[in-house]
Design a protein around this motif. Structure first.
Motif, PDB file in Angstrom:
ATOM      1  N   ILE A 174      21.866   8.152 -27.877  1.00 49.94           N
ATOM      2  CA  ILE A 174      21.415   9.423 -28.457  1.00 49.94           C
ATOM      3  C   ILE A 174      21.608   9.425 -29.974  1.00 49.94           C
ATOM      4  O   ILE A 174      20.752   9.893 -30.725  1.00 49.94           O
ATOM      5  CB  ILE A 174      22.173  10.617 -27.841  1.00 49.94           C
ATOM      6  CG1 ILE A 174      22.124  10.571 -26.326  1.00 49.94           C
ATOM      7  CG2 ILE A 174      21.602  11.929 -28.351  1.00 49.94           C
ATOM      8  CD1 ILE A 174      20.768  10.631 -25.746  1.00 49.94           C
ATOM      9  N   ASP A 229      15.595  19.981 -27.271  1.00 47.25           N
ATOM     10  CA  ASP A 229      14.495  19.132 -27.666  1.00 47.25           C
ATOM     11  C   ASP A 229      13.938  19.580 -29.010  1.00 47.25           C
ATOM     12  O   ASP A 229      12.781  19.447 -29.294  1.00 47.25           O
ATOM     13  CB  ASP A 229      13.410  19.038 -26.605  1.00 47.25           C
ATOM     14  CG  ASP A 229      13.143  20.351 -25.944  1.00 47.25           C
ATOM     15  OD1 ASP A 229      12.499  20.385 -24.927  1.00 47.25           O
ATOM     16  OD2 ASP A 229      13.590  21.368 -26.494  1.00 47.25           O
ATOM     17  N   THR A 275      17.156   8.200 -29.632  1.00 48.00           N
ATOM     18  CA  THR A 275      16.432   8.348 -28.377  1.00 48.00           C
ATOM     19  C   THR A 275      16.641   9.771 -27.868  1.00 48.00           C
ATOM     20  O   THR A 275      17.712  10.348 -28.064  1.00 48.00           O
ATOM     21  CB  THR A 275      16.967   7.326 -27.353  1.00 48.00           C
ATOM     22  OG1 THR A 275      16.704   6.013 -27.854  1.00 48.00           O
ATOM     23  CG2 THR A 275      16.313   7.484 -25.992  1.00 48.00           C
ATOM     24  N   VAL A 276      15.614  10.315 -27.252  1.00 45.22           N
ATOM     25  CA  VAL A 276      15.697  11.696 -26.796  1.00 45.22           C
ATOM     26  C   VAL A 276      16.260  11.742 -25.376  1.00 45.22           C
ATOM     27  O   VAL A 276      15.775  11.033 -24.496  1.00 45.22           O
ATOM     28  CB  VAL A 276      14.302  12.348 -26.836  1.00 45.22           C
ATOM     29  CG1 VAL A 276      14.347  13.748 -26.263  1.00 45.22           C
ATOM     30  CG2 VAL A 276      13.791  12.375 -28.263  1.00 45.22           C
ATOM     31  N   LEU A 277      17.316  12.552 -25.162  1.00 44.36           N
ATOM     32  CA  LEU A 277      18.007  12.538 -23.871  1.00 44.36           C
ATOM     33  C   LEU A 277      17.075  12.924 -22.728  1.00 44.36           C
ATOM     34  O   LEU A 277      17.251  12.508 -21.595  1.00 44.36           O
ATOM     35  CB  LEU A 277      19.220  13.469 -23.906  1.00 44.36           C
ATOM     36  CG  LEU A 277      20.103  13.448 -22.666  1.00 44.36           C
ATOM     37  CD1 LEU A 277      20.611  12.049 -22.371  1.00 44.36           C
ATOM     38  CD2 LEU A 277      21.280  14.394 -22.799  1.00 44.36           C
ATOM     39  N   LYS A 278      16.072  13.752 -23.018  1.00 41.03           N
ATOM     40  CA  LYS A 278      15.189  14.159 -21.934  1.00 41.03           C
ATOM     41  C   LYS A 278      14.088  13.144 -21.673  1.00 41.03           C
ATOM     42  O   LYS A 278      13.247  13.343 -20.811  1.00 41.03           O
ATOM     43  CB  LYS A 278      14.588  15.531 -22.237  1.00 41.03           C
ATOM     44  CG  LYS A 278      15.617  16.609 -22.017  1.00 41.03           C
ATOM     45  CD  LYS A 278      15.014  17.987 -22.038  1.00 41.03           C
ATOM     46  CE  LYS A 278      16.089  18.987 -21.645  1.00 41.03           C
ATOM     47  NZ  LYS A 278      15.673  20.360 -21.836  1.00 41.03           N
ATOM     48  N   GLY A 279      14.093  12.066 -22.414  1.00 39.65           N
ATOM     49  CA  GLY A 279      13.137  11.011 -22.130  1.00 39.65           C
ATOM     50  C   GLY A 279      11.865  11.093 -22.945  1.00 39.65           C
ATOM     51  O   GLY A 279      11.591  12.085 -23.626  1.00 39.65           O
ATOM     52  N   GLY A 280      11.091  10.013 -22.899  1.00 49.33           N
ATOM     53  CA  GLY A 280       9.795  10.008 -23.544  1.00 49.33           C
ATOM     54  C   GLY A 280       9.778   9.337 -24.901  1.00 49.33           C
ATOM     55  O   GLY A 280       8.709   9.022 -25.419  1.00 49.33           O
ATOM     56  N   TYR A 281      10.948   9.138 -25.485  1.00 45.57           N
ATOM     57  CA  TYR A 281      10.971   8.542 -26.804  1.00 45.57           C
ATOM     58  C   TYR A 281      12.239   7.718 -26.932  1.00 45.57           C
ATOM     59  O   TYR A 281      13.344   8.271 -26.862  1.00 45.57           O
ATOM     60  CB  TYR A 281      10.930   9.641 -27.864  1.00 45.57           C
ATOM     61  CG  TYR A 281      10.935   9.129 -29.282  1.00 45.57           C
ATOM     62  CD1 TYR A 281       9.801   8.531 -29.821  1.00 45.57           C
ATOM     63  CD2 TYR A 281      12.076   9.220 -30.070  1.00 45.57           C
ATOM     64  CE1 TYR A 281       9.808   8.058 -31.117  1.00 45.57           C
ATOM     65  CE2 TYR A 281      12.089   8.748 -31.371  1.00 45.57           C
ATOM     66  CZ  TYR A 281      10.949   8.162 -31.885  1.00 45.57           C
ATOM     67  OH  TYR A 281      10.966   7.681 -33.164  1.00 45.57           O
ATOM     68  N   MET A 283      20.968  18.729 -25.045  1.00 50.08           N
ATOM     69  CA  MET A 283      19.638  18.452 -24.514  1.00 50.08           C
ATOM     70  C   MET A 283      18.593  19.278 -25.215  1.00 50.08           C
ATOM     71  O   MET A 283      17.573  19.627 -24.653  1.00 50.08           O
ATOM     72  CB  MET A 283      19.599  18.805 -23.030  1.00 50.08           C
ATOM     73  CG  MET A 283      20.152  17.728 -22.166  1.00 50.08           C
ATOM     74  SD  MET A 283      19.593  18.084 -20.517  1.00 50.08           S
ATOM     75  CE  MET A 283      20.389  16.759 -19.657  1.00 50.08           C
ATOM     76  N   ALA A 333      14.575  18.163 -31.618  1.00 50.09           N
ATOM     77  CA  ALA A 333      14.205  16.979 -32.389  1.00 50.09           C
ATOM     78  C   ALA A 333      12.725  16.627 -32.230  1.00 50.09           C
ATOM     79  O   ALA A 333      12.006  16.583 -33.219  1.00 50.09           O
ATOM     80  CB  ALA A 333      15.081  15.832 -31.992  1.00 50.09           C
ATOM     81  N   PRO A 334      12.285  16.421 -31.001  1.00 47.93           N
ATOM     82  CA  PRO A 334      10.885  16.042 -30.883  1.00 47.93           C
ATOM     83  C   PRO A 334       9.926  17.115 -31.357  1.00 47.93           C
ATOM     84  O   PRO A 334       8.892  16.808 -31.938  1.00 47.93           O
ATOM     85  CB  PRO A 334      10.718  15.781 -29.390  1.00 47.93           C
ATOM     86  CG  PRO A 334      11.883  16.389 -28.738  1.00 47.93           C
ATOM     87  CD  PRO A 334      12.965  16.429 -29.738  1.00 47.93           C
TER      88      PRO A 334
END
Ligand SMILES: Nc1ncnc2c1ncn2[C@@H]1O[C@H](COP(=O)(O)OP(=O)(O)OP(=O)(O)O)[C@@H](O)[C@H]1O
Ligand SMILES: Nc1ncnc2c1ncn2[C@@H]1O[C@H](COP(=O)(O)OP(=O)(O)OP(=O)(O)O)[C@@H](O)[C@H]1O
Ligand SMILES: [Mg+2]
Ligand SMILES: [Mg+2]
Lengths: 341, 511, 297, 341
Positions: free
Chosen positions: A271, A3, A275-281, A1, A5-6
């Motif tokens: 994943i 983040d 796609t980002v596991l925490k959402g939003g993208y 998890m 990446a983003p």
């Protein structure tokens, strides 16, 4: 998890972004080359067809999971849901044979039943998460256990088998081809296309990303957060039911071991696809590639006896990690990133 | 436009009170907004301005009192749905989804569609037009996370303006803006006023308020103090009504540091992302200003020095010793700390309580026998609340629930808790009321007198001029000049910042 | 609300996750009903567990809560359950072990088991009767566990020296889906396969589906499964050639063990010892007697 | 992954907070009452002891998971890690018997080896997540597969058994009691206490929460984000190794089915206990209760034959969902929350 990446993305956006789009595709191509090198039969038409058809189940489910995850949720129940829907479909179709015969009607009744169950099961997950305010992880862990045990119960611990009389009518849905591609692959293409449009070209898709990115912002933008979140679970349920509709004619049976671990595979496909596991993208295109990558890994391992069977899992794990690492495009860029930070 | 002020108010608050839990925040406040009028709302940090604005736009429900829209009592719908009634709020807290693009945020919740699909071309064009109309160089496809705070704020403003509001409520829109951007905003406000839009303007910059407002309402501690026409109030009078006492000089007298004072920080030929060949020195007890336009690279310089981002080259010496901080912790342990300008994303943990935020940077100080000393932490909190005049009614409040100005004070307290010898403060008075600003300025001056060296990065010209011993001006990643003494004036700073003048032009400047 | 005068018999076995185990469960439940009806003072408690450590927990619960007089156990695995069963034994209960022997001798009073190596050996023997030297077979194995290894090793030992080539073996986890996919890949990989040892009837179903899909189910190709699934037995009765035989691994063995254990309390003669049930080859001739249409397996 | 909880909390903080603290405890008490009603023997000393001992494994692992999740990560590999550590411990102890005999030395060698492996495996997860910048979900899904297949490989598809000669020496670690409580329970108490102190009373714990809340803020607050995140995985690994040390003497063996699904149980315990899955807020006390709740559910189901065995999963799922719902304290409060927002 992580983040990473983003946040990485946010700094050196343009090049990184490109790699994120291309990454899964590159990983897939590398895998295919590896497969070919290990055994040229890997690229035979028959094998490619098998591979695509197999990817369809996980792929269709993963498209649904893309929505759930993009909106910041998670659904662990999909594998069990598929099993229990398959089970009930079989029971319903078997008992419909008496009244409606072995024709298309019965199959349609089965499919209709599957869709209704999928929507219903998805709605339950969504309702408990949003209105019940229970973490999605717990809700879907709970329903995962419930569905799994229900299918065991219906099958009396064994296997529910589709009436042989109806199989002939239903078989083509899995085994027949249309314009050179098996029907499940067409279904996968259709679901992916619709999913892609929904996520990238409709307001709904934007709402999913907004909610996953920042629920408060979404709320203050007059978005009905609970409804959209529930919708993502309903879509997930629908995808599971579609996957089940093409799964049942394959072997005509369902048991407690149907769909075990599909949830992890589906999430992994999502994943791996970026796609980002925490959402939003979220990225439907990446998810499709993710599903293909996972299936290809399994397929390649069946194509070689270089390594002990017992180590299949090791190979699988290593390849997944390496594939994601490659597609992150972090190799040789660690320095640049550090600087950017 | 003045003539319209005696028409029926579009939106009116009638004896509104509000409590959070058992904590009262507003006491029977009445407030009218008329078409074609700019109504400014001013008051100290935590006075309840944002809360009142949120009530007027339906985000919060009042505990008692009523709201009238066009003379009729209404229950405003929650969650920004009041936009449908023409009431648009620009939140003080940026209200943008970071991972989404400018265009996606712009139209969030009211996307344009054709045949059920997004009409992206049309939205993109519309966003571009709106951005260009106000003179912003932002692409609709930029991700919010890639923008600077000022750009984010401008996106919020443009977004709100584009919504054809009847009532436009702006909660401190200018706090993070430069004067140039503020001017852009004011042009838009004038235009909207002509169109009969009712505008509520919340700000701590009293000169701005004086310039733009028709009516001014003053809140203090949740009580309505007065509503007056703007002509009747000078900035000084406003300040006095806000804080309830006479304010002496905003800036403390400047005490020049000892000319032989040790050069505690020497930077030679620093390169980092976005900055080139930066050289300067900082003496003990000195306040060195860094001026420049947004994106000039001031932040980038100090993020590189303090180990937050990578340094690509150059020589940094602390008290003569070459240093290269690879982590923020290393910089802190060497006595150098950086106060970020982005308190929401980089400064405070919004979902944690004050105390946890306060000690986070200096936590090793609170460790005894490997354990955190809760009493010491509590004492630190009490001290910080007194020292920085943090106004909260409940010490257990989450940082995210504090008023904007009090968050800023908490952030300042957090950085000072590390007892730095060199402190870089980036935009320290964003969203701070005049009374508190004065306290902060005196506080900074006192620190300098005690021998702490200070770098003050600010976009507020008076702050530069009133506080700094010397001012370095940056433009496009380079230091274009370092000003001292009487050269520190608005004219000079702007000329260097705009690139009309360079250090080479005048030998005397390269200190 | 518990009747101390009753004889309590705890029956512990793995949660059925595949059809054979479900058949076993079905037979056990039927036996429990039958025995409780026959002897009103017998109380049979059936408990199944999803993994070895849950089974160990279940044993603790049977002793501490139900205070059983006898335990019939089909251990998930031999090693991990040896100690827990020993603990039950120490509480004074009579122990019947089914199928998987404990790793320490002498704990159980009765041992009832099928014969895994025999299953592998018999299957290989049959292969040898149908194939000649130079023919190719592939093997789909179960879940990597002792059972699978015993079956596989015995099969390989028997096939050794016959000249039959084992092209490759992969785990299909006693699962139809895996059987289908692994067989698909074997078919893509090997153009010439003469027979398949699927080890288990569930896998065999997947294998047959893959063969039919690829159109390679003719030419005398055949599949040998195992365990005695009712559909397979039905097929054999009907003269199916693709799966010509089945090798029995009796799903009723737990029920048998329960019968024997009850007999210990109800019959006069001493009851103890080892009951090894054979790995009977089911052919068209004897299939009828192994066919239970009501069982889920 | 709903973050309704923290946001709800932020609004009507004081009362809600209390319920969050009390919630899991209330759920546990209700479960115990249910158990007693179903069968009074539930509260027998023997059963309570069994229950506590059983909770120890998952509990110890879940204490580690609390750190990982609080810091915004996730670890899916713990079950497989336990299996492979148990396997290697057994191999090492069996071969040490020849040199060091069957005494305490051999057991200590085994335990030491377990600790080293746990720390190492945790470090690998942490390293790949932080320096490799790969999502924790993917990293630990990968290592989960790797460890699982390694233990299968070491056991050659079967079971690794501890030499009977050494069992006598090792057995007491699981089966003996000290001051009325079994040794594993003491271990659980110890790990919990240390974990609680670490999370709530040290800078490290504070850093975990800060990183889980907002990594950028953490970084600007002089926190070495990568190091702390890696540390959480190392702690998780250590907890797994401690759990394994008390697990091995229980069954004396390890196989590919050891520790299956422990990861889900551990995460569920953490979430039931009130820790937020997205990070930033962790509670060791809640985790302990969560582990007890999960074990009690299984225990209660062994106590009654009211329902078909096949429906155990259904009951388990329902009880988990209801327990979490009860402890959220959302019942009858939905109105107040709405208003407060
Ligand atoms: N959601 C909330 N929960 C609890 N207290 C709150 C909440 N929102 C605001 N408050 C409190 O209400 C008071 C008034 O806050 P408000 O944000 O309205 O002040 P303000 O006048 O806008 O100040 P500033 O100029 O600093 O922005 C503060 O004490 C703040 O802590
Ligand atoms: N034009 C640019 N393109 C890309 N990155 C930039 C640009 N300008 C600044 N940055 C980056 O943005 C971050 C902050 O920049 P910076 O804001 O330093 O300037 P500033 O003078 O402090 O501006 P402000 O007045 O907003 O505080 C730095 O990390 C810097 O590398
Ligand atoms: Mg405010
Ligand atoms: Mg700056």
């Amino acid at each position: 998890m992580s983040d990473s990446a983003p946040s990485g993305e946010s700094k050196t956006r343009m090049p990184h972004f490109d790699i994120k789009i291309m990454g899964p595709a590159i990983a897939l191509v590398l895998l295919c080359i590896l497969g070919y090198v290990l055994n040229p039969a890997f690229v035979s038409e028959g094998n490619i067809t098998n591979l695509l058809t197999r990817s369809s189940f996980i792929g269709i489910i993963a498209v649904g999971a893309t929505f759930v995850i993009t909106a910041g949720g998670i659904d662990l129940s999909v594998g069990s849901m598929a099993a229990v829907i398959a089970g009930i479909m079989i029971i319903v179709m078997n008992s419909a044979v008496g009244t409606f015969g072995t024709g298309v009607t019965t199959v349609l009744i089965g499919a209709g039943c599957s869709v209704i169950l999928g929507l219903g099961a998805g709605w339950i997950n969504g309702f408990l998460t949003t209105k019940g305010k229970i973490e999605a992880f717990i809700v879907t862990l709970g329903t995962m256990g419930i569905y799994r045990s229900l299918v065991t119960y219906f099958a009396d611990g064994g296997t529910l088998s589709l009436d042989f009389a109806i199989r002939g009518t239903y078989r083509p849905i899995y085994y027949d081809s249309f314009a050179g591609l098996p029907v499940p692959v067409w279904m996968f293409i259709l679901v992916s296309a619709v999913g892609w449009i929904l996520l990238n070209r409709t307001a709904f898709g934007r709402y999913c990303m907004a909610i996953g990115s920042n629920e408060a912002v979404a709320k203050y933008s007059a978005i009905n957060v609970d409804r959209i979140k529930t919708m993502t679970y309903v879509i997930q349920g629908l995808c599971v039911s579609l996957a089940t509709i093409i799964y049942v004619p394959r072997l005509g049976s369902a048991s407690s071991s149907t769909g075990v671990l599909w949830e992890l595979e589906a999430i992994a496909a999502v994943i791996i696809g970026g796609t980002v596991l925490k959402g939003g993208y979220g990225r439907v295109g990446g998810t499709i590639l993710g599903a293909l990558i996972l299936t290809t890994i399994g397929n390649i391992l069946n194509f070689t006896d270089l390594i002990s069977n017992y180590l299949n899992g090791t190979m699988q794990g290593l390849i997944i990690i390496i594939a994601v690492w490659l597609q992150r495009g972090e190799w040789g860029r660690s320095k640049r990133i550090k600087k950017a930070e | 436009m003045q003539g319209q002020s005696d028409s029926v108010p579009i939106l009116a608050a009638d004896r509104i009170s509000k409590s959070f839990g058992s904590v009262p925040v507003l006491f029977s406040v009445s407030f009218d907004i008329r078409g074609g009028e700019v109504h400014a709302l001013i008051g100290e940090n935590g006075a309840g301005k944002s809360t009142l604005m949120k009530i007027l736009s339906g985000i919060h429900e009042p505990t008692s009192g009523s709201i009238r829209l066009d003379g009729r009592n209404v229950d405003l719908p929650p969650n920004g749905q009041a936009e449908a009634l023409g009431i648009v709020l620009i939140h003080q807290e940026l209200n943008l989804a970071e991972q989404l693009t400018v265009e996606e945020n712009f139209f969030l919740g009211r996307e344009l569609t054709r045949n059920g699909l997004l009409d992206r071309a049309k939205m993109s064009t519309s966003v571009r037009e709106h951005l260009q109309a106000i003179g912003l160089d932002i692409s609709p496809d930029d991700r919010i996370s890639d923008l600077s705070i000022a750009e984010k704020q401008m996106v919020e403003i443009v977004k709100a303006i584009s919504r054809n509001a009847r009532v436009l409520i702006m909660d401190e829109p200018t706090a993070v803006l430069t004067e140039a951007e503020t001017a852009l905003l004011f042009k838009q406000i004038e235009r909207l006023k002509q169109q009969g839009v009712a505008i509520v303007f919340v700000s701590h910059k009293l000169a701005e308020v004086k310039a733009i407002a028709d009516q001014i309402t003053i809140l203090r501690d949740g009580q309505l103090i007065a509503t007056k026409p703007a002509q009747e109030l000078t900035p000084d009078a406003m300040a006095q009504m806000m804080v309830g006492r006479e304010l002496s000089d905003l800036f403390p007298p400047l005490i020049e540091p000892d000319i032989d004072a040790e050069r505690v920080l020497q930077v030679q030929g620093l390169f980092a992302k976005g900055v080139h060949n930066i050289s300067f020195e900082l003496r003990q007890g000195e306040i060195l200003g860094f001026a420049g336009l947004v994106g000039a690279g001031r932040t980038a310089v100090f993020e590189a020095i303090c180990g937050i981002s990578q340094m690509d080259g150059g020589d940094v010496r602390l008290k003569g010793q070459p240093v290269h901080f690879s982590s923020v912790a290393a910089a802190r342990d060497a006595g150098m700390v950086y106060l970020t300008k982005d308190r929401k994303e980089k400064g405070l943990l919004l979902k944690q309580q004050m105390g946890i935020n306060l000690t986070l940077l200096s936590l090793p100080k609170f460790v005894r026998h490997h354990l955190l000393n809760a009493r010491q932490e509590r004492d630190a909190l009490e001290r910080a609340i007194r020292r920085f005049d943090i106004r909260v009614r409940d010490h257990g409040v989450l940082a995210g629930d504090m008023s904007g100005g009090n968050q800023q004070k908490l952030l300042l307290a957090k950085v000072m808790e590390a007892d730095p010898a060199i402190v870089i403060i980036d935009e320290p008075t964003r969203g701070i009321d005049v009374g508190t600003k004065q306290q902060i300025y005196h506080f900074i001056a006192a620190l300098a007198t005690e021998g702490v060296s200070i770098v003050l990065i600010s976009s507020e010209m008076p702050e530069m001029i009133g506080m700094c011993h010397r001012v370095a001006v940056m433009r496009e990643g380079r230091i274009t000049g370092i000003l001292t003494g009487d050269d520190i004036n608005e004219n000079e700073i702007v000329r260097y910042a705009a690139g009309l003048k360079k250090a080479g032009d005048d030998e005397r400047l390269s200190a | 609300a518990y009747a101390q005068e009753k004889i309590k018999i705890g029956v512990s076995y793995p949660t059925p996750t595949h059809a054979w185990a479900a058949g076993m469960n079905w037979h056990a439940e039927a036996a429990a009903e039958r025995l409780e009806a026959l002897y009103p003072d017998i109380d049979i408690i059936l408990v199944n567990s999803p993994d070895p450590s849950a089974q160990a927990s279940a044993l603790e619960d049977l002793v501490s809560v139900n205070q059983i007089d006898a335990l019939v156990i089909l251990p998930f695995e031999s090693e991990p359950l040896t100690d827990p069963v020993l603990n039950v034994k120490k509480s004074g209960a009579f122990i019947t072990v089914v199928d998987r022997g404990l790793s320490q001798p002498g704990i159980e009073d009765i041992y009832v088991a099928g014969n895994n190596p025999e299953l592998g050996r018999v299957s290989a023997e049959y292969m040898k009767t149908r194939l000649k030297s130079g023919d190719n077979i592939v093997i789909l194995r179960g879940i990597p566990t002792v059972i699978d290894t015993e079956r596989f090793d015995a099969f390989m030992a028997e096939i050794e020296g016959s000249g039959i080539n084992v092209l490759d073996h992969k785990h299909a986890n006693w699962n139809r889906d895996d059987g289908f996919e692994v067989m698909q890949d074997f078919l893509s990989r090997f153009p010439d396969i003469d027979a398949v040892w699927a080890q288990d009837d569930d896998i065999a179903i997947g294998v047959v589906a893959a063969l039919k899909q690829a159109g390679r189910d003719g030419d005398g190709m055949f599949v040998v499964g195992g365990a005695g699934m009712k559909e397979t037995i039905k097929g054999i009765m009907d003269g199916e050639t693709l799966i010509p035989i089945d090798v029995l691994y009796p799903p009723a063995m737990l029920a048998t063990a329960m019968d024997v254990t009850v007999a210990k309390f109800k019959s006069n003669g001493p009851v103890a010892g080892r009951y090894i049930l054979g790995a009977t080859v089911i052919t068209k001739e004897n299939a009828e007697s192994f066919y239970f249409p009501d069982s889920p397996f």
